[in-house]
Structures are given as structure tokens and as C-alpha cells.
Design a protein around this motif. Structure first.
Motif, mmCIF file in Angstrom:
data_model
loop_
_atom_site.group_PDB
_atom_site.id
_atom_site.type_symbol
_atom_site.label_atom_id
_atom_site.label_comp_id
_atom_site.label_asym_id
_atom_site.label_seq_id
_atom_site.Cartn_x
_atom_site.Cartn_y
_atom_site.Cartn_z
ATOM 1 N N GLY A 26 -1.996 -23.316 15.961
ATOM 2 C CA GLY A 26 -2.500 -23.943 14.745
ATOM 3 C C GLY A 26 -3.687 -23.242 14.102
ATOM 4 N N THR A 27 -4.064 -22.065 14.610
ATOM 5 C CA THR A 27 -5.163 -21.310 14.022
ATOM 6 C C THR A 27 -4.814 -20.958 12.581
ATOM 7 N N PRO A 28 -5.740 -21.215 11.630
ATOM 8 C CA PRO A 28 -5.457 -20.855 10.233
ATOM 9 C C PRO A 28 -5.153 -19.360 10.107
ATOM 10 N N VAL A 29 -4.270 -19.009 9.191
ATOM 11 C CA VAL A 29 -3.848 -17.618 9.017
ATOM 12 C C VAL A 29 -5.046 -16.691 8.848
ATOM 13 N N ARG A 30 -6.037 -17.089 8.075
ATOM 14 C CA ARG A 30 -7.183 -16.210 7.810
ATOM 15 C C ARG A 30 -8.014 -15.921 9.054
ATOM 16 N N ASP A 31 -7.871 -16.736 10.111
ATOM 17 C CA ASP A 31 -8.662 -16.547 11.331
ATOM 18 C C ASP A 31 -7.867 -15.903 12.466
ATOM 19 N N ARG A 32 -6.614 -15.558 12.236
ATOM 20 C CA ARG A 32 -5.780 -14.979 13.290
ATOM 21 C C ARG A 32 -6.140 -13.518 13.530
ATOM 22 N N GLN A 33 -5.892 -13.079 14.740
ATOM 23 C CA GLN A 33 -6.162 -11.698 15.132
ATOM 24 C C GLN A 33 -5.220 -10.744 14.408
ATOM 25 N N VAL A 34 -5.769 -9.622 13.936
ATOM 26 C CA VAL A 34 -4.964 -8.589 13.276
ATOM 27 C C VAL A 34 -4.583 -7.544 14.318
ATOM 28 N N LEU A 35 -3.296 -7.267 14.412
ATOM 29 C CA LEU A 35 -2.788 -6.255 15.338
ATOM 30 C C LEU A 35 -2.183 -5.101 14.548
ATOM 31 N N THR A 36 -2.147 -3.933 15.163
ATOM 32 C CA THR A 36 -1.631 -2.739 14.508
ATOM 33 C C THR A 36 -0.446 -2.202 15.310
ATOM 34 N N PHE A 37 0.662 -1.988 14.614
ATOM 35 C CA PHE A 37 1.880 -1.511 15.253
ATOM 36 C C PHE A 37 2.332 -0.192 14.630
ATOM 37 N N VAL A 38 3.053 0.607 15.404
ATOM 38 C CA VAL A 38 3.651 1.846 14.917
ATOM 39 C C VAL A 38 5.158 1.657 14.910
ATOM 40 N N LEU A 39 5.769 1.860 13.736
ATOM 41 C CA LEU A 39 7.213 1.706 13.578
ATOM 42 C C LEU A 39 7.826 3.037 13.168
ATOM 43 N N ASP A 40 9.067 3.257 13.543
ATOM 44 C CA ASP A 40 9.811 4.447 13.150
ATOM 45 C C ASP A 40 10.902 4.054 12.172
ATOM 46 N N ASN A 41 11.195 4.966 11.233
ATOM 47 C CA ASN A 41 12.302 4.657 10.318
ATOM 48 C C ASN A 41 13.589 4.541 11.129
ATOM 49 N N GLY A 42 14.487 3.718 10.646
ATOM 50 C CA GLY A 42 15.748 3.514 11.339
ATOM 51 C C GLY A 42 15.714 2.433 12.402
ATOM 52 N N MET A 43 14.539 1.826 12.642
ATOM 53 C CA MET A 43 14.474 0.751 13.628
ATOM 54 C C MET A 43 15.294 -0.435 13.141
ATOM 55 N N GLU A 44 15.880 -1.162 14.077
ATOM 56 C CA GLU A 44 16.684 -2.334 13.723
ATOM 57 C C GLU A 44 15.823 -3.367 12.994
ATOM 58 N N GLY A 45 16.297 -3.791 11.835
ATOM 59 C CA GLY A 45 15.595 -4.798 11.046
ATOM 60 C C GLY A 45 14.635 -4.240 10.018
ATOM 61 N N LEU A 46 14.348 -2.944 10.072
ATOM 62 C CA LEU A 46 13.440 -2.298 9.119
ATOM 63 C C LEU A 46 14.262 -1.499 8.115
ATOM 64 N N THR A 47 14.077 -1.818 6.840
ATOM 65 C CA THR A 47 14.776 -1.102 5.781
ATOM 66 C C THR A 47 13.760 -0.550 4.794
ATOM 67 N N GLN A 48 13.924 0.712 4.437
ATOM 68 C CA GLN A 48 13.057 1.345 3.450
ATOM 69 C C GLN A 48 13.787 1.374 2.116
ATOM 70 N N GLY A 49 13.156 0.771 1.097
ATOM 71 C CA GLY A 49 13.763 0.748 -0.225
ATOM 72 C C GLY A 49 13.680 2.103 -0.911
ATOM 73 N N LYS A 50 14.383 2.224 -2.021
ATOM 74 C CA LYS A 50 14.342 3.451 -2.815
ATOM 75 C C LYS A 50 13.002 3.552 -3.532
ATOM 76 N N ALA A 51 12.619 4.765 -3.872
ATOM 77 C CA ALA A 51 11.352 4.995 -4.590
ATOM 78 C C ALA A 51 11.425 4.370 -5.985
ATOM 79 N N PHE A 52 10.314 3.757 -6.389
ATOM 80 C CA PHE A 52 10.223 3.193 -7.735
ATOM 81 C C PHE A 52 10.118 4.313 -8.755
ATOM 82 N N LYS A 53 10.615 4.067 -9.948
ATOM 83 C CA LYS A 53 10.386 4.982 -11.062
ATOM 84 C C LYS A 53 9.039 4.580 -11.649
ATOM 85 N N LYS A 54 8.077 5.490 -11.588
ATOM 86 C CA LYS A 54 6.710 5.165 -11.978
ATOM 87 C C LYS A 54 6.285 5.952 -13.214
#
Length: 132
Positions: A26-54
Motif C-alpha cells: 500500500g505504499t504510495p507510488v511516489r514513495d516506492r523504491q526506484v530500481l534499475t534494470f537492463v533489457l535486451d532487444n528481442g526479450m519476450e514482451g518487449l517491443t520496440q516501435g518504429k521511429a517517429f517522423k520528426k
């Protein structure tokens, strides 16, 4: 979940992702611990969208990352189990539980965003530097 306007998101091979830990206590979102993860492209569940036209700054592609039930083990957590500790032996090297502290200026991204400072300290690293 979707994250938008991610610099180099469409082309990245490796991504560093910040997430707040939900321990179900029940800890409020703003008070939760921040964790740092390293992900690789192609991991299950991770999708990289196409580049935006800027308009304007086109030096790097910007796009979206989509997270659909991504599962991560401790091997993906920067700092390993030490990153989960609270109290005197916390990963930040300071005493006490700092999970409720807030930055004085800006958010986490202000300190995590690269601003070109890296080359200066690396100049003195000599033979240990691996730069092309």
C-alpha cells in the motif's frame, strides 16, 4: 504499458529501464523504491516501435517502447540483491531508509539523462578507455 518519446528506442540493442517497486504493502507510488534494470532487444514482451517522423532535431531516432508482461530475473537488476536492501547497507552507501526522499530539483531523469559529461572524465582513463 507504453513509453513514448524514447531516444534511440527504435534501434537500441540494450536499454536501461527505471521502475518503481510495488511490494503490495500500500505504499504510495511516489514513495516506492526506484530500481534499475537492463533489457535486451528481442526479450519476450518487449517491443520496440518504429521511429517517429520528426521535425527539428533528427540526430537520433525517437520512438516508443511497449512492455507486455515483461518478466525479469535478478540477473537483470543493476546492483543485484543489494539494490533491494533498505537501511544501513543500502546500495546508495548511506545510512537509513531513503525511499521517501524526493529530489530537490527535477526528477530522476534529470540525473539519469546523459548530457555529454562522460568524455571529460574518460580523457584521464588512459589505456583503460574503450572508445572508438
Amino acid at each position: 504499458m507504453r513509453e513514448t518519446f524514447i531516444t534511440n528506442g527504435p534501434d537500441a540493442d540494450v536499454m536501461v529501464v527505471y521502475a518503481k517497486l510495488d511490494e503490495g504493502d500500500g505504499t504510495p507510488v511516489r514513495d516506492r523504491q526506484v530500481l534499475t534494470f537492463v533489457l535486451d532487444n528481442g526479450m519476450e514482451g518487449l517491443t520496440q516501435g518504429k521511429a517517429f517522423k520528426k521535425v527539428g532535431m533528427m540526430s537520433s531516432p525517437t520512438g516508443e517502447l511497449f512492455f507486455d508482461n515483461v518478466r525479469l530475473g535478478m540477473d537483470r537488476l543493476l546492483g543485484g540483491s543489494t539494490a533491494l536492501e533498505k537501511g544501513p547497507k543500502a546500495a546508495d552507501g548511506q545510512d537509513g531508509d531513503h525511499s521517501a526522499q524526493r529530489p530537490e530539483h527535477g526528477g530522476l531523469g534529470d540525473r539519469a539523462h546523459p548530457r555529454g559529461e562522460a568524455p571529460e572524465p574518460l580523457r584521464g582513463a588512459g589505456d583503460q578507455t574503450v572508445l572508438d
